[in-house]
Design an enzyme around this catalytic site. Structure first.
Site, PDB file in Angstrom:
ATOM      1  N   ARG A  14      12.094  47.171  52.817  1.00 44.09           N
ATOM      2  CA  ARG A  14      12.255  48.355  52.190  1.00 44.09           C
ATOM      3  C   ARG A  14      13.053  47.953  50.748  1.00 44.09           C
ATOM      4  NH1 ARG A  14      17.038  47.524  54.829  1.00 44.09           N
ATOM      5  NH2 ARG A  14      19.043  48.082  53.740  1.00 44.09           N
ATOM      6  N   SER A  24      20.618  57.771  46.293  1.00 39.63           N
ATOM      7  CA  SER A  24      22.003  57.625  46.106  1.00 39.63           C
ATOM      8  C   SER A  24      22.486  58.543  44.808  1.00 39.63           C
ATOM      9  CB  SER A  24      22.475  56.204  45.696  1.00 39.63           C
ATOM     10  OG  SER A  24      22.602  55.381  46.821  1.00 39.63           O
TER      11      SER A  24
HETATM   12  P1  ATP Z   1      19.724  49.339  49.144  1.00 41.76           P
HETATM   13  O1  ATP Z   1      21.090  49.560  49.471  1.00 41.76           O
HETATM   14  O2  ATP Z   1      19.008  50.294  49.949  1.00 41.76           O
HETATM   15  O3  ATP Z   1      19.189  48.191  48.679  1.00 41.76           O
HETATM   16  P2  ATP Z   1      20.960  50.497  46.875  1.00 41.76           P
HETATM   17  O4  ATP Z   1      21.907  51.286  47.153  1.00 41.76           O
HETATM   18  O5  ATP Z   1      21.100  49.107  45.948  1.00 41.76           O
HETATM   19  O6  ATP Z   1      19.680  50.533  48.100  1.00 41.76           O
HETATM   20  P3  ATP Z   1      20.626  52.350  44.370  1.00 41.76           P
HETATM   21  O7  ATP Z   1      21.274  51.484  43.215  1.00 41.76           O
HETATM   22  O8  ATP Z   1      21.487  53.191  45.086  1.00 41.76           O
HETATM   23  O9  ATP Z   1      20.049  51.228  45.681  1.00 41.76           O
HETATM   24  O10 ATP Z   1      19.220  52.818  43.947  1.00 41.76           O
HETATM   25  C1  ATP Z   1      18.872  54.300  44.194  1.00 41.76           C
HETATM   26  C2  ATP Z   1      17.686  54.369  44.832  1.00 41.76           C
HETATM   27  O11 ATP Z   1      16.536  53.642  44.543  1.00 41.76           O
HETATM   28  C3  ATP Z   1      17.780  53.806  46.293  1.00 41.76           C
HETATM   29  O12 ATP Z   1      18.307  54.691  47.364  1.00 41.76           O
HETATM   30  C4  ATP Z   1      16.543  53.384  46.745  1.00 41.76           C
HETATM   31  O13 ATP Z   1      15.704  54.334  47.321  1.00 41.76           O
HETATM   32  C5  ATP Z   1      15.710  52.902  45.618  1.00 41.76           C
HETATM   33  N1  ATP Z   1      15.784  51.468  45.421  1.00 41.76           N
HETATM   34  C6  ATP Z   1      16.988  50.507  45.169  1.00 41.76           C
HETATM   35  N2  ATP Z   1      16.617  49.422  45.066  1.00 41.76           N
HETATM   36  C7  ATP Z   1      15.338  49.211  45.448  1.00 41.76           C
HETATM   37  C8  ATP Z   1      14.409  48.215  45.778  1.00 41.76           C
HETATM   38  N3  ATP Z   1      14.835  46.951  45.460  1.00 41.76           N
HETATM   39  N4  ATP Z   1      13.064  48.422  46.069  1.00 41.76           N
HETATM   40  C9  ATP Z   1      12.725  49.538  46.366  1.00 41.76           C
HETATM   41  N5  ATP Z   1      13.513  50.637  46.205  1.00 41.76           N
HETATM   42  C10 ATP Z   1      14.790  50.691  45.718  1.00 41.76           C
HETATM   43 MG    MG Z   2      22.361  53.279  47.043  1.00 48.47          MG
END
Ligand code: ATP
Ligand code: MG
Length: 430
Positions: A220, A356
């Site tokens: 993911r 988020s």
């Molecule tokens: P995760 O905990 O799953 O790594 P995150 O909490 O670090 O995600 P956020 O910073 O909250 O990610 O980013 C908002 C959204 O962007 C996430 O909910 C996810 O859907 C998407 N996203 C974040 N990082 C990635 C990634 N490396 N690849 C694909 N989608 C991402």
């Molecule tokens: Mg997040």
């Protein structure tokens, strides 16, 4: 008249039409040659009975190589035994470009291929109807999101992707050389969309790339992803959660309306999720995981294994709300009544995080304090912090991974399936 295969209908029976496409299959039965022409909308059977068609044409058809590009001019004939109920008796076949053999990848899927091999030969892989269909659905998803937010008064914006500061001070940044200075690829439009709240835009939408130097390879995570971001003034986290769930529901409705054929190719039956989505508090989520034997430290992000346990009870879309303040970025608004927890949420589908969001801190002093609490230097956030000194409205927003949403909608097991040319720890080509 030029047609797509899928446009051919009873009215065309007896008429002559023109088709463009690829040679998907050839079956040579001696006195009869069947070609299957594939275009982006489907297939058509081209039938060449030796006794009926021109001799030269018959010879040419026999020698065609699979995946060559052709133009067919011929008569549509009703044929109950053909896959679509019709066949084309060609008067002319023009070879527009011959394909080499052997093929680097089978488009007919008679030979299964590993994901890596498929991605190495992505242009061939994308010729498969059920793979191309993913991107027809993706197009409809983006369009539905744009329509939804446009209707609700959002302004679509594009903010810079080359930046000088980290959004969240994390280490997941790609440094780049920017003339004589160092710069970074932006990991999120967060600081800019908040700046636009200070600029008085009130409701913004951005659909654009985010870059994260995640070292780990998971199903993911990508290093380049597309994020759908909104930011809204004068609402709290609940306000933007409602936009999120309604947008997701509308995406399902529109995909069902507009992508029937493509969903069929993929073999997916879309059930529109009911809104409002369930709200599960972080505390209750922790409780569920603990009861099932998972060791969870209150205050930390939920691990994949904890989320998988929670997803045994929550298979569809749901929110996990009210996260510990320390587990979320510095700009998340703590509850006044209990600053240990924050006005934050994650949208989940099963165990996968889709989005988020949070109500943001709009008060300068609190923001500086929260930066310091998290070990960040306010001096590094100059342009951003300034905006909080001259009338920043209260606001909230979220970021949703488009590629993750595609996984959720189509039940894809790997995020790479949802992306044309994925970028991960090992893949920079094609
Ligand atoms: P995760 O905990 O799953 O790594 P995150 O909490 O670090 O995600 P956020 O910073 O909250 O990610 O980013 C908002 C959204 O962007 C996430 O909910 C996810 O859907 C998407 N996203 C974040 N990082 C990635 C990634 N490396 N690849 C694909 N989608 C991402
Ligand atoms: Mg997040």
């Amino acid at each position: 008249m030029r047609k797509y295969t899928a446009e051919i209908c009873e009215e065309d029976f007896g008429k002559e039409i023109e088709l463009y496409g690829w040679v998907h299959e050839i079956r040579d039965l001696g006195g009869l040659v069947f070609l299957v022409l594939r275009d982006r909308e489907g297939f058509a059977q081209i039938t060449l009975p030796k006794k009926v068609v021109d001799r030269e044409l018959f010879k040419k058809a026999r020698k065609l190589r699979r995946e060559s590009v052709i133009k067919v001019f011929g008569q549509v004939k009703e044929e109950k035994k053909a896959p679509n109920g019709f066949e084309i008796i060609p008067r002319e076949i023009e070879i527009l470009n011959v394909s080499d053999a052997p093929l680097p990848l089978e488009v007919t899927e008679k030979v299964p291929a590993e994901l890596d091999t498929r991605l190495d030969n992505r242009f061939m892989d994308l010729r498969k109807p059920k793979i191309q269909a993913i991107f027809r659905v993706r197009h409809a998803v983006v369009q539905a999101l744009r329509e939804f937010f446009d209707r609700h008064g959002f302004i679509e914006v594009q903010t810079p992707k080359i930046v000088s500061t980290a959004t969240e001070g994390g280490t997941e940044l790609f440094p780049i050389s920017y003339f004589e200075r160092e710069a970074f690829l932006n990991q999120s439009p967060q600081l800019y969309k908040q700046t636009l709240m200070a600029a008085g835009f009130e409701k913004v939408l951005e659909i654009g790339p985010i870059f994260r130097a995640e070292e780990h390879n998971t199903v993911r995570h990508l290093n380049e992803a597309i994020s759908v971001d909104i930011e809204v003034s004068f609402v709290d986290h609940e306000g933007v959660m409602r936009y999120l769930e309604e947008a997701v529901r509308e995406v399902y409705e529109k995909v069902n309306e507009r992508c029937e054929r493509y969903l069929g190719w993929i073999g997916v039956d879309l059930e529109v999720p009911d809104t409002p989505f369930e709200r599960l508090s972080y505390d209750d989520a922790v409780e569920i995981a603990r009861k099932k034997g998972e060791d969870v430290n209150w205050g930390e992000d939920l691990s994949t294994s904890a989320l998988k346990l929670i997803a045994e009870d929550y298979g569809g879309y749901y929110f996990i709300v009210d996260w510990p303040t320390e587990s979320k970025p510095f700009y998340a608004m703590p509850y006044e009544s209990d600053p240990e927890i924050s006005k934050t949420f994650d949208l989940m589908k099963g165990w996968i995080e889709i989005a988020s969001g949070a109500q943001r801190i709009h008060k300068y002093d609190l923001l500086v304090k929260r930066m310091r609490d998290q070990g960040l230097s306010p001096e590094n956030f100059g342009f951003y912090l300034e905006t909080f000194r001259y009338g920043m409205p209260p606001h909230a927003g979220w970021g949703m991974g488009l590629d993750r949403l595609m996984m959720a909608i189509l039940g894809l097991q790997n995020i790479r399936e949802a992306v044309l040319f994925p970028r991960d720890r090992h893949r920079l080509v094609p």
